[in-house]
Design a protein around this motif. Structure first.
Motif, PDB file in Angstrom:
ATOM      1  N   ASP A 113      53.480 110.047  37.113  1.00 42.21           N
ATOM      2  CA  ASP A 113      52.296 110.842  37.395  1.00 42.21           C
ATOM      3  C   ASP A 113      52.733 112.030  38.256  1.00 42.21           C
ATOM      4  OD1 ASP A 113      49.985 111.951  38.350  1.00 42.21           O
ATOM      5  OD2 ASP A 113      48.991 110.047  38.767  1.00 42.21           O
ATOM      6  N   ASP A 139      50.349 113.153  41.209  1.00 44.36           N
ATOM      7  CA  ASP A 139      50.302 112.241  42.348  1.00 44.36           C
ATOM      8  C   ASP A 139      51.615 112.317  43.143  1.00 44.36           C
ATOM      9  OD1 ASP A 139      49.081 110.083  43.875  1.00 44.36           O
ATOM     10  OD2 ASP A 139      50.623 108.789  42.989  1.00 44.36           O
ATOM     11  N   GLY A 158      52.670 106.971  41.797  1.00 48.57           N
ATOM     12  CA  GLY A 158      52.120 106.209  40.680  1.00 48.57           C
ATOM     13  C   GLY A 158      51.210 105.069  41.104  1.00 48.57           C
ATOM     14  N   ARG A 210      55.003 105.037  34.013  1.00 44.39           N
ATOM     15  CA  ARG A 210      53.772 105.524  34.624  1.00 44.39           C
ATOM     16  C   ARG A 210      54.097 106.713  35.537  1.00 44.39           C
ATOM     17  NH1 ARG A 210      54.531 103.147  39.596  1.00 44.39           N
ATOM     18  NH2 ARG A 210      55.110 100.963  39.644  1.00 44.39           N
TER      19      ARG A 210
END
Lengths: 270, 301
Positions: B110, B113, B148, B108
Motif C-alpha cells: 500500500d 499508507d 499495510g 498487500r
C-alpha cells in the motif's frame, strides 16, 4: 526498479558482478579462437602436436580426457577451453552464487526480516537457485558470443552449433556444483565454507575424471565424476548424451531439494 | 472476551546447553498493546523469533491467531508486521525499494499508507540504505513493520537508536494502531517506555516469566527515587513518618527517599520548608525486580 520477488531481488543485486564476469568469459575464449589461425598455419602447431604426442599419458590426461588433437579448431578448443578454463569460469560463477544464496542472508542478518514475510523458506531457496541457473546460463552464453565473434573475425572453421551444445553441458556442470554450494550454505549458513567445500569437491571430481582411467582397477570410477558426465562424451564433437545430461540435472535437483528440506527444518541464524 | 491473539503453552527453547526461555505461558488479547519487559539476555528476542517461526521450540508451543507458529506460519505471517531487535537491512536498495519488495512478498503493498508512515517519521525513502544513519535505518525498520496495517505488530526493542523526538512520533503511530483495534507486542528493557505505551506488561528474567501486570496497577505502585533540595538544612528525622515514603536520608539541606505510589503526601510535607529543586529518577529494572518480585525473582534465578 520495482522489486517484487526474491528472484527479482537476486537479479538486482547480482547483475553487475555477472556482467563483469560475462565480459571476461567472452573475451578469454575469443582470444583462444583468435590465436588458433596463427598457431594452426605456422610450424607452431606441428611442434605443439609433436610435443603433445611425446607426453606421458598421465600428463596428457591432466589437460583433457578427450584425446589431444591440436590439428582441428575443435580439438584446440577442447584442450584450451573446455578442458580447463571453461569449467573454471562456469564453476566460479555457479559456486559463488550458490554459496551466497541463503548463507549470505543469514550471515548478513537479513534472513530474519526476509523470512518474517509470508513466504516459504523452500520458495526462497528455489528462487535463489533460479538466479544461479539464470546467471550460469548467461555466462555460458557470453562464452558462445565471444567464440562466435572471434570465429567470424578471424575466419576460423568451427561449428558454432556444436560449441553451443558443449556449452550447455558446461553450464550444467556449473549449475550442478552451484547446487552443491547452495546445499552446503543451507546447512552451515557460512558462505566461505560453502565455497571451500564445493570447490574441493570439484577439484576431486576433476582428478577422478582425468586420472581414474590411468590407474589399474580404477577406470570404472570415472563415471562417478560430474566432470565425466560433462565432457566424457566429448559434446563438442558428439553432441549431448542424454544420460550424462540427466546425471548433471539430477545432481543439481537433488542438491536443491536437500537444501530446501534442510533450510525448512533448522533454526535461522539471527 | 475474544480469543487471545498470541498464546504460548510451556514454550521452551534451549540453544545447545544454554537457556533461551523456559516454560513460558503467555496470553495477549486482541487490541491491546502488550509490553514484554526484561533485561538484555532475558529471552525476549528468543520468544519473538519463536512466534515468527524463525526458530523452533524445544518444548511447548506458540499460537498466533489460534494457529500453530510452525504449522500455520505462512498464514500467520500474512497478518504480522515485524521489527527485529538486531535490525539488519539490505544496503544496496533504497527504503522505497525495500518497502515495495516486502509489500509484494506480503501481497498487500500500500504505497500511500507506507508513504504516510515514512513521512510521519521524517524518513528520506529515496536514499540507498547503506548511506543512512543508525537512527534512520531504525525508522526504515519501523515503517516496514507498520506498513499495510498488519493485524498484529511485533516489535523487538523498537525505540533503540531513535532520538526522543522521533520516539514521540513512534508512540503516536502506536496510538493509531491501538485506535484501529489492532494488536502490538513489543519488547523493551526500559520501564518508562512500557509505562508510556502499553496496556499490559509481561516481565521476564533469565528466561522465565515473573509476572503479567496491568500497566495501570504497576504505575499505582510505581517506585521512584526522589532527591529534594531545600534552601536551608533540615532537622534530622524529617519526612520519616510521611505515608508511602521509605529510605529517607537527610543530609544537611538535601533529602533523598524512595516513594511508592503517589507523591502528594511527600510534597505536602515538603511545602512546609523552602523547596528549591526536585530530582526524580526511575529505578533500574533489577531494583524493580527485587522490590516487586524479590522472592519470585530469586526462585527463578
Amino acid at each position: 526498479m520495482q522489486l517484487r520477488s526474491v528472484l527479482g531481488k537476486s537479479i538486482h543485486d547480482q547483475w553487475r558482478a555477472v556482467l563483469a564476469w560475462s565480459l571476461f568469459a567472452a573475451v578469454l575464449p575469443g582470444i583462444y579462437v583468435a590465436l588458433y589461425p596463427a598457431l594452426g598455419t605456422g610450424s607452431m602447431m606441428g611442434t605443439m602436436q609433436q610435443f603433445i604426442d611425446q607426453m606421458p599419458e598421465a600428463f596428457k590426461a591432466l589437460f583433457a580426457a578427450t584425446g589431444l588433437d591440436m590439428s582441428t579448431a575443435e580439438g584446440f578448443l577442447n584442450i584450451e577451453l573446455f578442458g580447463f578454463v571453461g569449467p573454471l569460469m562456469l564453476l566460479a560463477i555457479g559456486i559463488a552464487l550458490g554459496a551466497s544464496a541463503t548463507a549470505a542472508e543469514e550471515e548478513s542478518g537479513t534472513a530474519d526480516l526476509l523470512l518474517a514475510n509470508p513466504i516459504r523458506r523452500s520458495r526462497v531457496v528455489a528462487e535463489k537457485a533460479a538466479a544461479v541457473v539464470l546467471w550460469t546460463a548467461v555466462v555460458a552464453a557470453a562464452v558462445w558470443v565471444g567464440v562466435s565473434l572471434a570465429t567470424l573475425v578471424f575466419g576460423v572453421q568451427l561449428r558454432l552449433d556444436h560449441v553451443a551444445v558443449a556449452l550447455v553441458s558446461l553450464a550444467l556442470l556449473g549449475i550442478a556444483f552451484g547446487g552443491v554450494a547452495l546445499l552446503v550454505g543451507a546447512i552451515l549458513a557460512r558462505r566461505m565454507a560453502a565455497i571451500a567445500i564445493a570447490t574441493m569437491l570439484a577439484v576431486v571430481a576433476y582428478f577422478v575424471n582425468t586420472l581414474a582411467p590411468l590407474v589399474t582397477g580404477m577406470a570404472g570410477w570415472r563415471v562417478v565424476s560430474p566432470f565425466y558426465w560433462y565432457i566424457g562424451n566429448d559434446p563438442l564433437r558428439h553432441g549431448l548424451e542424454p544420460a550424462h545430461v540427466l546425471a548433471l540435472v539430477a545432481m543439481a535437483g537433488c542438491c536443491l531439494v536437500a537444501a530446501a528440506v534442510v533450510w525448512e527444518r533448522r533454526d535461522i541464524h539471527g | 472476551m475474544s480469543d487471545p491473539v498470541i498464546r504460548t503453552h510451556g514454550l521452551t527453547k534451549h540453544y545447545g546447553k544454554s537457556r533461551g526461555i523456559v516454560g513460558l505461558d503467555l496470553e495477549v488479547d486482541p487490541g491491546e498493546i502488550f509490553g514484554y519487559l526484561g533485561p538484555n539476555g532475558a529471552g525476549k528476542t528468543t520468544t519473538i523469533r519463536l512466534l515468527l517461526d524463525l526458530i523452533r521450540p524445544t518444548e511447548g508451543r506458540a499460537e498466533v491467531f489460534g494457529l500453530d507458529s510452525h504449522g500455520g506460519g505462512l498464514a500467520i505471517r500474512h497478518r504480522v508486521g515485524y521489527l527485529p531487535g538486531e535490525l539488519r537491512l539490505y544496503g544496496s536498495v533504497s527504503a522505497l525499494e525495500l518497502f515495495s519488495y516486502f509489500g509484494h512478498l506480503r501481497h498487500r503493498f500500500d504505497p500511500a499508507d507506507t508513504a504516510r508512515i515514512a513521512e510521519a517519521l521524517d524518513l528520506d525513502t529515496t536514499r540507498e540504505i547503506r548511506t543512512l544513519s543508525h537512527g534512520n535505518r531504525q525508522k526504515v525498520g519501523l515503517v516496514q513493520a507498520l506498513m499495510g496495517r498488519p493485524e498484529i505488530v511485533i516489535l523487538d526493542e523498537p525505540t533503540q537508536g531513535l532520538d526522543p523526538f522521533v520516539q514521540q512520533t513512534f508512540y503516536r503511530l502506536l496510538d493509531e494502531v491501538r485506535a484501529d483495534g489492532r494488536t502490538v507486542f513489543m519488547s523493551s528493557h526500559v520501564l518508562p517506555e512500557i509505562e508510556r505505551t502499553c496496556d499490559r506488561v509481561a516481565i521476564v528474567r533469565e528466561g522465565r516469566l515473573l509476572a503479567v501486570e496491568r500497566v495501570a496497577d504497576l504505575k499505582a505502585r510505581a517506585m521512584r527515587r526522589l532527591e529534594l533540595r531545600f534552601a536551608a538544612p533540615l532537622p534530622a528525622g524529617s519526612f520519616a513518618d510521611v505515608g508511602g515514603v521509605r529510605d529517607v536520608v537527610v543530609d544537611g539541606s538535601t533529602v533523598t527517599c524512595t516513594v511508592a505510589g503517589p507523591v502528594a503526601a511527600l510534597f505536602r510535607a515538603a511545602s512546609a520548608f523552602d523547596l528549591v529543586d526536585v530530582v526524580s529518577s526511575e529505578p533500574g529494572l533489577e531494583e524493580i525486580f527485587l522490590a516487586y518480585y524479590g522472592d519470585a525473582g530469586d526462585a527463578a534465578a
